[in-house]
Scaffold this motif. Structure first.
Motif, PDB file in Angstrom:
ATOM      1  N   ASP A  56       0.926  -1.187   0.190  1.00 32.90           N
ATOM      2  CA  ASP A  56      -0.005  -0.105   0.098  1.00 32.90           C
ATOM      3  C   ASP A  56       0.896   1.159  -0.073  1.00 32.90           C
ATOM      4  O   ASP A  56       1.842   1.007   0.598  1.00 32.90           O
ATOM      5  CB  ASP A  56      -0.678  -0.033   1.210  1.00 32.90           C
ATOM      6  N   GLU A  57       0.491   2.252  -0.921  1.00 31.10           N
ATOM      7  CA  GLU A  57       1.160   3.422  -0.846  1.00 31.10           C
ATOM      8  C   GLU A  57       0.529   4.783  -0.369  1.00 31.10           C
ATOM      9  O   GLU A  57      -0.629   4.737  -0.969  1.00 31.10           O
ATOM     10  CB  GLU A  57       1.587   3.578  -2.433  1.00 31.10           C
ATOM     11  N   THR A  58       0.975   5.417   0.450  1.00 21.64           N
ATOM     12  CA  THR A  58       0.159   6.651   1.059  1.00 21.64           C
ATOM     13  C   THR A  58       1.030   7.869   0.507  1.00 21.64           C
ATOM     14  O   THR A  58       2.264   7.950   0.503  1.00 21.64           O
ATOM     15  CB  THR A  58       0.165   6.643   2.474  1.00 21.64           C
ATOM     16  N   GLN A  59       0.331   8.680   0.069  1.00 19.35           N
ATOM     17  CA  GLN A  59       0.778  10.097  -0.460  1.00 19.35           C
ATOM     18  C   GLN A  59       0.363  11.115   0.231  1.00 19.35           C
ATOM     19  O   GLN A  59      -0.737  11.054   0.747  1.00 19.35           O
ATOM     20  CB  GLN A  59       0.426  10.147  -1.954  1.00 19.35           C
ATOM     21  N   GLY A  60       1.137  12.148   0.370  1.00 16.91           N
ATOM     22  CA  GLY A  60       0.617  13.433   0.998  1.00 16.91           C
ATOM     23  C   GLY A  60       1.552  14.642   0.529  1.00 16.91           C
ATOM     24  O   GLY A  60       2.371  14.519  -0.043  1.00 16.91           O
TER      25      GLY A  60
END
Length: 133
Positions: A56-60
């Motif tokens: 899973d990739e979280t971006q911000g």
């Protein structure tokens, strides 16, 4: 992946450079000299690899609003912005509590005046990946 650890990785890197006096989100300080306002904004989490052992990739975005007194020109604020973008270069890795954050890019917004300040906004785009199992 812990959002708190991702935020801490970016804040620790920011603090280590002592760029400028900084006000963080949920803080009511009102500085009277040049300063930055730091805002951590997680944007999305998506699966980038399927299955039990996928990722899973979280971006911000870590938004930095540089606030300088009006009528002081733009040389100082642009020099500070350049120092920040030089430090948070594309591909830079940051780690906190085994959570790794990678900087994608830094973008400038158009400068403007805001409540008696000259504001230059920088958006530090980041991502972090976590293996599910």
């Amino acid at each position: 992946m812990s959002l708190a650890d991702a935020r801490s990785a970016i804040v620790a890197a920011w603090v280590s450079q002592n760029f400028i006096t900084t006000v963080y989100e949920n803080n009511i300080e009102e500085p009277t000299a040049a300063h930055a306002v730091f805002t951590f904004m997680p944007v999305t989490t998506d699966g980038v690899a399927l299955g039990r052992y996928g990722q899973d990739e979280t971006q911000g975005i870590a938004q930095i609003d540089l606030m300088y007194p009006i009528d002081t020109g733009n040389a100082d604020i642009l020099a500070k912005a350049k120092a920040i973008t030089d430090y948070f270069y594309n591909g830079r890795g940051l780690t906190y509590n085994s959570v790794s954050v990678v900087i994608n890019r830094v973008a400038y917004a158009s400068p403007l005046t805001d409540n008696g300040w000259y504001r230059q906004t920088l958006s530090i785009y980041w991502y972090s990946r976590k293996t599910r199992a």
